[in-house]
Design a protein around this motif. Structure first.
Motif, PDB file in Angstrom:
ATOM      1  N   SER A   1       1.984  15.994  21.065  1.00 44.23           N
ATOM      2  CA  SER A   1       2.771  15.258  22.063  1.00 44.23           C
ATOM      3  C   SER A   1       4.264  15.312  21.768  1.00 44.23           C
ATOM      4  O   SER A   1       5.088  15.137  22.668  1.00 44.23           O
ATOM      5  CB  SER A   1       2.313  13.799  22.133  1.00 44.23           C
ATOM      6  N   SER A   2       4.645  15.561  20.527  1.00 42.45           N
ATOM      7  CA  SER A   2       6.066  15.654  20.163  1.00 42.45           C
ATOM      8  C   SER A   2       6.517  17.093  19.980  1.00 42.45           C
ATOM      9  O   SER A   2       7.685  17.353  19.710  1.00 42.45           O
ATOM     10  CB  SER A   2       6.324  14.869  18.867  1.00 42.45           C
ATOM     11  N   LEU A   3       5.605  18.052  20.150  1.00 41.88           N
ATOM     12  CA  LEU A   3       5.933  19.464  19.996  1.00 41.88           C
ATOM     13  C   LEU A   3       6.763  19.934  21.186  1.00 41.88           C
ATOM     14  O   LEU A   3       6.597  19.447  22.308  1.00 41.88           O
ATOM     15  CB  LEU A   3       4.649  20.280  19.901  1.00 41.88           C
ATOM     16  N   ALA A   4       7.653  20.897  20.969  1.00 40.48           N
ATOM     17  CA  ALA A   4       8.507  21.413  22.035  1.00 40.48           C
ATOM     18  C   ALA A   4       8.471  22.930  22.046  1.00 40.48           C
ATOM     19  O   ALA A   4       8.208  23.572  21.015  1.00 40.48           O
ATOM     20  CB  ALA A   4       9.942  20.929  21.846  1.00 40.48           C
ATOM     21  N   SER A   5       8.730  23.511  23.195  1.00 46.98           N
ATOM     22  CA  SER A   5       8.838  24.965  23.289  1.00 46.98           C
ATOM     23  C   SER A   5       9.958  25.428  22.363  1.00 46.98           C
ATOM     24  O   SER A   5      11.020  24.806  22.291  1.00 46.98           O
ATOM     25  CB  SER A   5       9.152  25.384  24.731  1.00 46.98           C
ATOM     26  N   GLY A   6       9.706  26.519  21.663  1.00 51.34           N
ATOM     27  CA  GLY A   6      10.678  27.009  20.690  1.00 51.34           C
ATOM     28  C   GLY A   6      10.332  26.636  19.270  1.00 51.34           C
ATOM     29  O   GLY A   6      10.788  27.294  18.323  1.00 51.34           O
ATOM     30  N   ASP A   7       9.529  25.571  19.078  1.00 53.20           N
ATOM     31  CA  ASP A   7       9.053  25.235  17.735  1.00 53.20           C
ATOM     32  C   ASP A   7       8.179  26.367  17.211  1.00 53.20           C
ATOM     33  O   ASP A   7       7.516  27.057  17.979  1.00 53.20           O
ATOM     34  CB  ASP A   7       8.253  23.935  17.750  1.00 53.20           C
ATOM     35  N   ARG A   8       8.160  26.533  15.908  1.00 52.89           N
ATOM     36  CA  ARG A   8       7.297  27.534  15.287  1.00 52.89           C
ATOM     37  C   ARG A   8       6.207  26.820  14.515  1.00 52.89           C
ATOM     38  O   ARG A   8       6.498  25.970  13.674  1.00 52.89           O
ATOM     39  CB  ARG A   8       8.108  28.458  14.382  1.00 52.89           C
ATOM     40  N   ILE A   9       4.969  27.157  14.824  1.00 52.93           N
ATOM     41  CA  ILE A   9       3.838  26.466  14.214  1.00 52.93           C
ATOM     42  C   ILE A   9       2.932  27.471  13.517  1.00 52.93           C
ATOM     43  O   ILE A   9       2.947  28.673  13.815  1.00 52.93           O
ATOM     44  CB  ILE A   9       3.039  25.657  15.256  1.00 52.93           C
ATOM     45  N   LEU A  10       2.126  26.951  12.619  1.00 50.79           N
ATOM     46  CA  LEU A  10       1.251  27.803  11.808  1.00 50.79           C
ATOM     47  C   LEU A  10       0.201  28.464  12.684  1.00 50.79           C
ATOM     48  O   LEU A  10      -0.455  27.809  13.496  1.00 50.79           O
ATOM     49  CB  LEU A  10       0.582  26.948  10.729  1.00 50.79           C
ATOM     50  N   ALA A  11       0.034  29.777  12.514  1.00 49.52           N
ATOM     51  CA  ALA A  11      -0.888  30.546  13.340  1.00 49.52           C
ATOM     52  C   ALA A  11      -1.368  31.754  12.545  1.00 49.52           C
ATOM     53  O   ALA A  11      -0.920  32.000  11.414  1.00 49.52           O
ATOM     54  CB  ALA A  11      -0.214  30.995  14.634  1.00 49.52           C
ATOM     55  N   LEU A  12      -2.269  32.511  13.151  1.00 48.08           N
ATOM     56  CA  LEU A  12      -2.769  33.743  12.555  1.00 48.08           C
ATOM     57  C   LEU A  12      -2.382  34.897  13.459  1.00 48.08           C
ATOM     58  O   LEU A  12      -2.673  34.888  14.657  1.00 48.08           O
ATOM     59  CB  LEU A  12      -4.294  33.683  12.402  1.00 48.08           C
ATOM     60  N   SER A  13      -1.712  35.882  12.908  1.00 49.55           N
ATOM     61  CA  SER A  13      -1.256  37.016  13.705  1.00 49.55           C
ATOM     62  C   SER A  13      -2.423  37.949  14.020  1.00 49.55           C
ATOM     63  O   SER A  13      -3.514  37.835  13.456  1.00 49.55           O
ATOM     64  CB  SER A  13      -0.170  37.787  12.945  1.00 49.55           C
ATOM     65  N   GLY A  14      -2.184  38.897  14.924  1.00 47.79           N
ATOM     66  CA  GLY A  14      -3.214  39.860  15.284  1.00 47.79           C
ATOM     67  C   GLY A  14      -3.610  40.769  14.149  1.00 47.79           C
ATOM     68  O   GLY A  14      -4.684  41.378  14.177  1.00 47.79           O
ATOM     69  N   THR A  15      -2.759  40.877  13.123  1.00 46.05           N
ATOM     70  CA  THR A  15      -3.083  41.698  11.955  1.00 46.05           C
ATOM     71  C   THR A  15      -3.728  40.895  10.835  1.00 46.05           C
ATOM     72  O   THR A  15      -3.963  41.413   9.747  1.00 46.05           O
ATOM     73  CB  THR A  15      -1.807  42.375  11.432  1.00 46.05           C
ATOM     74  N   GLY A  16      -3.991  39.618  11.114  1.00 47.19           N
ATOM     75  CA  GLY A  16      -4.676  38.790  10.127  1.00 47.19           C
ATOM     76  C   GLY A  16      -3.769  38.112   9.128  1.00 47.19           C
ATOM     77  O   GLY A  16      -4.230  37.640   8.089  1.00 47.19           O
ATOM     78  N   GLN A  17      -2.469  38.052   9.412  1.00 49.77           N
ATOM     79  CA  GLN A  17      -1.521  37.407   8.512  1.00 49.77           C
ATOM     80  C   GLN A  17      -1.223  35.992   9.008  1.00 49.77           C
ATOM     81  O   GLN A  17      -1.074  35.753  10.205  1.00 49.77           O
ATOM     82  CB  GLN A  17      -0.217  38.200   8.452  1.00 49.77           C
ATOM     83  N   VAL A  18      -1.096  35.057   8.076  1.00 48.40           N
ATOM     84  CA  VAL A  18      -0.711  33.691   8.422  1.00 48.40           C
ATOM     85  C   VAL A  18       0.794  33.652   8.605  1.00 48.40           C
ATOM     86  O   VAL A  18       1.554  34.036   7.715  1.00 48.40           O
ATOM     87  CB  VAL A  18      -1.144  32.696   7.336  1.00 48.40           C
TER      88      VAL A  18
END
Length: 446
Positions: free
Chosen positions: A219-236
């Motif tokens: 609810s406090s997240l905004a566009s442009g923030d960078r959050i933890l994810a998994l890339s298509g190559t399997g990298q965090v």
């Protein structure tokens, strides 16, 4: 210069949208019915089987009984009569009671009547029982509210009833039970039930990890923030939030609560994609994007640990819960860790790769904007490198589509190809409309 580039990009974006035939809306009210674009083989329901896999009076099915409706009650004015000539009404009481029902029930019944005639030319849907004013059913029965019907085909060929039940599921009934050898029982939610218009993907209080390691609620997240994810190559990596596919602070929705060992708990709508491994411990690096409604106790999810490692966690409990607020961020990677659990950014279409491809034009436009309007690309790349170092992730996690799917734990949404327009991104709505036209409804959440 800005006008020149936008003039060049506008036709390109329109062309890309028109060619995205395999498209998906990220989140929002899910599909319940739709006209099939081509014939397909139906799997008949088994005797005594019911969909969804909850009892009739639970939130995930038709909901609680609201009380008996009599002819002299004020609520009786909310019921309607069904005079569809393509439906045969038994009406053994000669009071037209079998024609009395809620509007939602009437709409589902009329769709089912069309499906029956398409499935078996010359055969009609038959209603043996609808609204009950004589007390023939157990206390709490939805027949007393006009929210339930018992149906057969007018030729009374019982061998057709398994298919008839499946057609009722597709017609939008919220609970279907192959109750008897001689009829199928169907029921719907109350017309004004808040659970009818279900949307979103995650509750607002769900947390993600933003660049720097801090926790932030959706609810406090905004566009442009960078959050933890998994890339298509399997990298965090830390992946940028491009936009919100659905964002609504006030909507109340039914969620699935997936509790895993170690204390991880993911709360998500049933039609959202999560990465599961049914063979937990045997093939830990092979995760498939499937609807959350398919999650079973014993399946494994992929989580990020506080020490920066990746590990599996076994689901120990699956339950239903209600919450206010629905949020669906779209990241550049198409994935994210919500409350520590790896999930997709997409929903409704059970194909993560196809969904990610369909939203490619949005990522392209954002990339061009960074290139020509000076957004900080280097900062994002640096964040990604820092994240990979922090998590020490050198192994590649393979993400695959699920080919052989188990029987789903279905939670029925109101209707397919008809989206609640408020709070849903315009691009998502546009692509979902194309998907409803060009894709077989088998691939959608039912």
């Amino acid at each position: 210069m800005k006008q020149f580039w936008w003039a060049r990009l506008a036709p390109l974006g329109l062309l890309a949208a028109c060619t995205c035939l395999g498209v998906v809306q990220g989140c929002g009210p899910g599909p319940g019915y739709g006209t099939r674009s081509r014939p397909r083989k139906l799997t008949p329901m088994r005797y005594k089987q019911f969909f969804p896999n909850f009892s009739e009076n639970t939130l995930g099915a038709s909901g609680r009984a609201e009380g008996k409706i009599s002819r002299n009650s004020e609520r009786f004015n909310q019921l309607v009569c069904n005079y569809n000539p393509d439906i045969v009404f038994k009406d053994e009481e000669n009071t037209s009671a079998d024609r009395v029902m809620t509007k939602r029930c009437k709409d589902c019944l009329n769709r089912l009547a069309i499906a029956v005639m398409n499935q078996w030319p010359g055969v009609h849907l038959r209603v043996t029982e609808a609204w009950d004013e004589d007390g023939h059913h157990p206390q709490g029965s939805l027949h007393y509210e006009g929210r339930a019907v018992d149906i057969t085909t007018d030729d009374r060929e019982t061998k057709k009833y398994g298919i008839l039940a499946q057609l009722a599921v597709e017609a939008g009934f919220d609970w279907v039970h192959y109750e008897s050898r001689y009829h199928i029982h169907c029921s719907v939610k109350a017309d004004k039930s808040e659970a009818v218009e279900r949307g979103g993907c995650f509750p607002g209080w769900a947390r993600v990890t933003v660049a720097g390691g801090r926790q932030k609620t959706l609810s406090s997240l905004a566009s442009g923030d960078r959050i933890l994810a998994l890339s298509g190559t399997g990298q965090v990596v830390y992946s940028q939030v491009l936009l919100f596919l659905h964002r609504d602070q006030e909507s109340r929705s039914v969620f699935l609560s997936l509790e895993a060992d170690g204390g991880n708990r993911l709360v998500v709508t049933p039609h959202h994609l999560v990465f599961l491994d049914p063979d937990c411990g045997h093939n830990a690096n092979e995760y498939r994007a499937v609807f959350a409604s398919r999650a079973r106790v014993g399946d494994c999810v992929l989580i990020g640990t506080p020490g920066g490692q990746m590990e599996t966690s076994r689901i120990v409990s699956v339950s239903l819960t209600e919450s206010v607020g629905v949020f669906a961020p779209l990241t550049e990677a198409g994935t994210m860790f919500v409350d520590g659990v790896l999930v997709s950014s997409y929903a409704l279409l059970e194909d993560h790769d196809l969904a990610h491809w369909a939203f490619g034009p949005l990522r392209l436009l954002r990339s061009l904007k960074r290139s020509f309007w000076g957004e900080d690309v280097k900062g994002q790349q640096k964040a990604g490198i820092e994240t990979a170092t922090q998590f020490g992730t050198t192994e590649k996690i393979s993400i695959h589509k699920q080919d052989n799917l188990s029987e789903p734990l279905r939670v029925k949404d109101q209707e397919q190809c008809s989206l609640k327009t408020s709070e849903v991104h315009w691009y998502a709505r546009l692509l979902y409309r194309f998907a409803c036209i060009f894709l077989d409804s088998d691939i959608f959440h039912a």
